[in-house]
Design a protein around this motif. Structure first.
Motif: not given
Length: 524
Positions: A300-305, A365-367, A412-413
């Motif tokens: 999920n690093l590539s798509d945090p949603k 979650h934060q992203v 990512l952040l």
């Protein structure tokens, strides 16, 4: 007195003679009369001369006609089979493969009962016995002898096992002969998955990969619930992730999570090791669940949603034991930690990896929630990185996977902050991103100047994502400030990715993405 005259045998009459029903006259001579060039009365089933001389009487014309009928019938059947295969898209080879895919179903009823009403199943004290899944000769040849299995496992334990230690080496060696006797199909699947994960591939879909996937499907659909099958599934998912086989990698991790839940492995992180003779099995199951958590969050690093498949670990979740105890098989009850108590240098590599997965959950979650309160999370991640560096120097662990994931989380952040701030330029990196960039460049330089074979033997695919993210940052910097040496940094990172690409083909996919980014930047 002359001898009495012997009258010949009565001549068979045509079929229209009611006294000789069943006898008929044919239109052709028998083979014996033709060969002797004599007149044949063409009586069927045997002519008169052949009957008198007690010779076999054959009519070739009828045989040819029967053969012709057989050929017509065979051609008709083949034509029907061809039409059927064209309409259904199957061939004779496909039908044979489908027949080989058949699986035992005698146990299907009890398995279904367990899933449909586990309470009744438990109160009735019922059990599900794993079926004996047969293995083909081709699978047996691929696995090889006991010596071949030992060679495959030895290669695995000195490479992939160093950064994904989910299989107990002492347990694997001690139970090898027992598993060959009672769990052959499951063991063969695990061994082939080890071989698959260690292999250097030049193409994505290899024959070995297809064979392993087919065997895994066959065992899984047989209703077998086994830790060996789950370990093999995780290794298959790692192979797919490392070689950019999508969406298979994404789906495989989800399947692993479901399978682990069916085995009850998801609850192992909430239970401490008992310290008895079964502690290795308990620790192995706990490490398996942490590995699934790591893979789920990394994807999920590539798509945090995207929605995570697995729930976040609780603060009271137990971490994997120290690597030294894990490798030797000797329990260490004095060094058992949870996420809340992990403040020691004796945690070990995989425990730090589990911590990194926990922090990565918070990043995702934060992203996804567009939170601006990231300062504390950044400090916590860097604290883990610093501890990991100290532990790595103490234990001589290089290219730590957990460090790569931590760095990727911070990047990512930062990327999320840049996207929310339209006035923010990518040429101005945060202190954290600048530090990560420099560390990654130093690592890339060591790759280029070092022994490629030695590096590829221990490098994990998690590192490739970090190289790509840092390269993307410098590519944008080079576009905004052409006078900076950013392009040289991009080229260095590309060289490092090509080196790692000889081990993990996902690097070539990332390089292709960098090329597309360059085109898009030029077109802006």
């Amino acid at each position: 007195m002359s001898a009495p005259h012997e009258s010949p045998s009565p001549r068979p009459q045509p079929v229209n003679d009611q006294s000789n029903a069943g006898v008929s006259i044919l239109k052709w001579s028998c083979s014996a009369c033709r060969q002797s060039k004599r007149r044949c009365d063409k009586m069927y089933p045997e002519c008169t001369l052949c009957t008198q001389k007690n010779l076999p009487c054959n009519y070739p014309g009828r045989r040819k006609r029967q053969k012709l009928k057989d050929r017509i019938k065979a051609a008709s059947s083949a034509s029907k089979a061809t039409l059927h295969s064209l309409s259904t898209g199957t061939t004779e080879k496909d039908r044979k493969d489908t027949q080989q895919l058949s699986f035992p179903s005698a146990n299907a009823s009890s398995i279904a009962e367990r899933f449909l009403d586990p309470d009744v199943f438990s109160r009735a004290q019922l059990t599900v016995i794993n079926v004996d899944v047969p293995v083909t000769d081709d699978i047996a040849r691929l696995v090889g002898s006991v010596l071949d299995i030992q060679a495959t496992s030895a290669e695995f334990f000195k490479s992939v096992h160093t950064w994904m230690p989910i299989i107990s080496k002492p347990q694997f060696c001690a139970t090898l002969l027992n598993r060959l006797t009672y769990k052959k199909a499951e063991l063969y699947l695990l061994v082939l998955s080890m071989k698959l994960c260690c292999a250097r591939q030049t193409t994505l879909d290899t024959a070995l990969y297809e064979t392993v996937k087919l065997l895994h499907f066959k065992i899984e659909t047989s209703g077998v619930l086994s830790v060996l099958v789950l370990q093999a599934a995780i290794l298959i998912a790692l192979y797919e992730l490392g070689h950019s086989i999508y969406p298979a990698a994404f789906l495989s991790v989800g399947s692993c999570a479901r399978y682990a839940t069916a085995l009850g492995i998801n609850n192992t992180v909430l239970l401490s090791s008992s310290g008895n003779a079964q502690w290795i099995e308990e620790e192995e199951r706990r490490r398996i669940w942490w590995a699934i958590l790591v893979l789920d969050r990394y994807l999920n690093l590539s798509d945090p949603k995207r929605h995570l498949i697995t729930p976040d670990a609780d603060i009271e979740s137990y971490l994997p034991v120290d690597d030294e105890a894990w490798e030797t098989g000797v329990p260490d009850s004095h060094h058992t930690y949870t996420l809340a108590t992990a403040n020691s240098y004796h945690l070990g590599l995989f425990a730090r990896f589990a911590q990194a997965a926990h922090l990565l959950s918070k990043v995702l979650h934060q992203v996804s929630e567009h939170s601006n309160e990231t300062a504390q999370l950044r400090r916590t991640i860097f604290a883990l990185i610093n501890v990991s560096k100290i532990e790595a120097s103490m234990r001589r662990l290089e290219y730590c996977s957990q460090t790569s994931i931590c760095y990727s989380g911070i990047l990512l952040l930062d990327a999320s902050s840049i996207d929310k701030d339209a006035d923010h330029s990518s040429t101005h990196l945060s202190p954290e991103s600048a530090h990560i960039s420099q560390v990654t460049l130093d690592m890339a330089l060591s790759f280029v100047q070092g022994d490629a074979e030695e590096i590829c033997a221990i490098v994990s695919p998690f590192l490739v994502h970090l190289l790509y993210r840092v390269a993307s940052i410098h590519l944008k910097i080079a576009h905004e400030s052409p006078t900076t040496p950013a392009l040289e940094k991009v080229e260095l990172l590309k060289k490092a990715m090509k080196i790692v690409g000889s081990r993990w083909l996902c690097a070539s996919t990332y390089l292709s993405l960098l090329e597309k980014q360059e085109i898009l930047l030029v077109m802006q």
